[in-house]
Design a protein around this motif. Structure first.
Motif, mmCIF file in Angstrom:
data_model
loop_
_atom_site.group_PDB
_atom_site.id
_atom_site.type_symbol
_atom_site.label_atom_id
_atom_site.label_comp_id
_atom_site.label_asym_id
_atom_site.label_seq_id
_atom_site.Cartn_x
_atom_site.Cartn_y
_atom_site.Cartn_z
ATOM 1 N N UNK A 40 90.230 9.265 88.866
ATOM 2 C CA UNK A 40 91.593 8.914 88.689
ATOM 3 C C UNK A 40 92.507 10.318 88.930
ATOM 4 N N UNK A 41 93.733 10.043 89.531
ATOM 5 C CA UNK A 41 94.460 11.122 89.710
ATOM 6 C C UNK A 41 95.846 11.087 88.989
ATOM 7 N N UNK A 42 96.016 12.378 88.356
ATOM 8 C CA UNK A 42 97.058 12.285 87.230
ATOM 9 C C UNK A 42 98.088 13.223 87.767
ATOM 10 N N UNK A 43 99.063 13.359 87.179
ATOM 11 C CA UNK A 43 100.364 14.220 87.521
ATOM 12 C C UNK A 43 99.901 15.796 86.577
ATOM 13 N N UNK A 44 100.092 16.795 87.382
ATOM 14 C CA UNK A 44 99.929 18.212 86.658
ATOM 15 C C UNK A 44 101.377 18.555 86.343
ATOM 16 N N UNK A 45 101.489 18.740 85.088
ATOM 17 C CA UNK A 45 102.706 19.297 84.438
ATOM 18 C C UNK A 45 103.268 20.585 85.215
ATOM 19 N N UNK A 46 104.402 20.552 85.715
ATOM 20 C CA UNK A 46 104.936 21.818 86.461
ATOM 21 C C UNK A 46 104.671 23.139 85.810
ATOM 22 N N UNK A 47 104.849 23.192 84.457
ATOM 23 C CA UNK A 47 104.397 24.302 83.762
ATOM 24 C C UNK A 47 103.205 24.766 83.681
ATOM 25 N N UNK A 48 102.140 23.790 84.094
ATOM 26 C CA UNK A 48 100.672 23.866 84.097
ATOM 27 C C UNK A 48 100.117 24.251 85.514
ATOM 28 N N UNK A 49 100.901 24.139 86.441
ATOM 29 C CA UNK A 49 100.710 24.636 87.635
ATOM 30 C C UNK A 49 100.462 26.098 87.852
ATOM 31 N N UNK B 210 88.595 17.785 73.679
ATOM 32 C CA UNK B 210 89.783 17.462 74.465
ATOM 33 C C UNK B 210 90.522 18.772 75.034
ATOM 34 N N UNK B 211 90.442 19.643 74.432
ATOM 35 C CA UNK B 211 91.375 20.868 74.697
ATOM 36 C C UNK B 211 91.014 21.275 76.147
ATOM 37 N N UNK C 77 96.404 27.056 74.671
ATOM 38 C CA UNK C 77 95.659 25.963 74.785
ATOM 39 C C UNK C 77 96.346 24.651 74.876
ATOM 40 N N UNK C 78 96.306 23.872 75.671
ATOM 41 C CA UNK C 78 97.003 22.597 75.983
ATOM 42 C C UNK C 78 95.960 21.146 75.479
ATOM 43 N N UNK C 79 96.776 20.457 75.074
ATOM 44 C CA UNK C 79 95.940 19.007 75.000
ATOM 45 C C UNK C 79 95.771 18.404 76.002
ATOM 46 N N UNK C 80 96.652 18.567 76.992
ATOM 47 C CA UNK C 80 96.671 17.582 78.093
ATOM 48 C C UNK C 80 97.334 18.172 79.374
ATOM 49 N N UNK C 81 96.836 18.262 80.518
ATOM 50 C CA UNK C 81 97.446 18.991 81.753
ATOM 51 C C UNK C 81 98.662 18.410 82.145
ATOM 52 N N UNK D 41 102.308 25.000 75.274
ATOM 53 C CA UNK D 41 103.209 25.658 74.217
ATOM 54 C C UNK D 41 103.741 27.000 74.821
ATOM 55 N N UNK D 42 104.744 27.215 74.088
ATOM 56 C CA UNK D 42 105.555 28.624 74.907
ATOM 57 C C UNK D 42 104.888 29.814 74.059
ATOM 58 N N UNK D 43 104.260 29.607 72.917
ATOM 59 C CA UNK D 43 103.251 30.824 72.576
ATOM 60 C C UNK D 43 102.060 30.943 73.384
ATOM 61 N N UNK D 44 101.487 32.163 73.550
ATOM 62 C CA UNK D 44 100.506 32.554 74.270
ATOM 63 C C UNK D 44 99.858 33.620 73.325
#
Length: 337
Positions: free
Chosen positions: A45-54, A66-67, A78-82, A87-90
């Protein structure tokens, strides 16, 4: 011999695994592939990659959870899903964990591969570098294209074999390893993968029509030239069920465009094809009126691109020559232009 584009040459592309399956991230396509595993190729299955995760430098999955850890430069989050916004903090990578060629998670630890030194560093925490251990890598896995944690106890590298196929080499920190084949549908989704599954890209001029004047006098004549324009859909376009805003047809076209864009070392042509007609192939007719000179022959040529031996993209470019040899000019812009 074509080869998959390695992680080092494909920004924003990576592989990882979580308890939900195995994944390939393609930032250049704006999506990611999920599979049950890379070997069987089931449950694709192919999913959208959030623009901020690219555009991440590395994507690291937790095989027991799942992380997903998204690394950029010397920081990570750490993101729960791409598919969702990170999150804004790193956090900052510990100095000992910075500059790795590949990153993976396994055995509840993080592994940082430094291939030029031939070592892998394992730590309990990427931010603190706690309980660091360094081990030498076996020479057989130093030329991997991608590395990831396959399950709770095994790391895996993907590499090309001597028969020009993509294989997974599953190994543990104790040195045991095993080899498995990567399913063709999974291979096709990696940059350069279409050339492994279907054959390297090619470009060729096809002779559509020969007209000649066998007399000693000029001869006016009318002709109808029929040519194909567009692209021929392949069966693999339906092998990737999609979710969200991902469009199956657009995905297939993007995969082809990227393949033709790649250099010949990765089975491409180094050409830009975005401006061509990417609609389903159709025939077009064109009327021609010419005056052939005595004993003259004219050859009408049509340019096309394909994979292996199968034509796929029929371009609009036509060229007329007096020679039976096909033109040498390539009518598409170069990738670096």
């Amino acid at each position: 011999m074509a080869a998959i584009v390695p992680h080092s040459d494909s920004s924003g592309t990576d592989v990882f695994a979580t308890r939900h399956g195995s994944f390939i991230v393609r930032s250049d396509l704006g999506c990611f592939l999920q599979a049950l595993d890379f070997c069987s190729g089931q449950a694709l299955k192919v999913w959208d990659l959030h623009p901020a995760c690219r555009g991440g430098d590395h994507y690291v999955g937790d095989p027991t959870g799942s992380a997903v850890y998204l690394l950029r430069g010397d920081s990570f989050c750490k993101v729960p899903d791409l598919s969702s916004e990170p999150p804004s903090s790193t956090l900052t990578l510990h100095p000992s964990c910075q500059g790795g060629d590949h990153y993976a998670s396994c055995e509840g630890r993080f592994f940082v591969f430094f291939l030029t030194r031939g070592v892998v560093l394992s730590v309990a925490d990427l931010a603190t570098g706690a309980t660091a251990k360094e081990a030498s890598l076996e020479p057989s896995i130093l030329d991997g294209l991608y590395y990831y944690g396959a399950d709770a106890t095994h790391l895996t590298c993907l590499k090309m074999d001597e028969e020009n196929g993509l294989r997974g080499h599953r190994f543990s920190t104790t040195g045991h390893s095993e080899v498995f084949s990567v399913h063709p549908d999974v291979v096709s989704f990696l940059p350069g993968g279409l050339s492994i599954t279907y054959g390297p890209a090619f470009g060729a001029w096809e002779c559509l029509k020969l007209i000649s004047n066998a007399t000693d006098l000029p001869m006016p004549s009318n002709h109808e030239i029929t040519r194909k324009v567009g692209y021929s859909k392949l069966m693999w376009t339906q092998k990737y069920p999609v979710s969200g805003s991902v469009d199956s047809e657009a995905l297939a076209i993007s995969l082809l465009q990227r393949q033709f864009f790649l250099p010949t070392t990765n089975g491409g042509m180094g050409l830009r094809t975005e401006q061509e007609e990417w609609e389903e192939v159709a025939e077009e007719g064109e009327s021609l009126r010419v005056i052939l000179q005595p004993r003259q022959k004219l050859y009408w040529w049509h340019y096309q691109l394909g994979l292996g031996k199968e034509p796929i993209l029929f371009c609009r470019s036509l060229k007329v020559t007096r020679s039976p040899s096909p033109p040498t000019h390539i009518p598409l812009p170069l990738a670096d232009s």
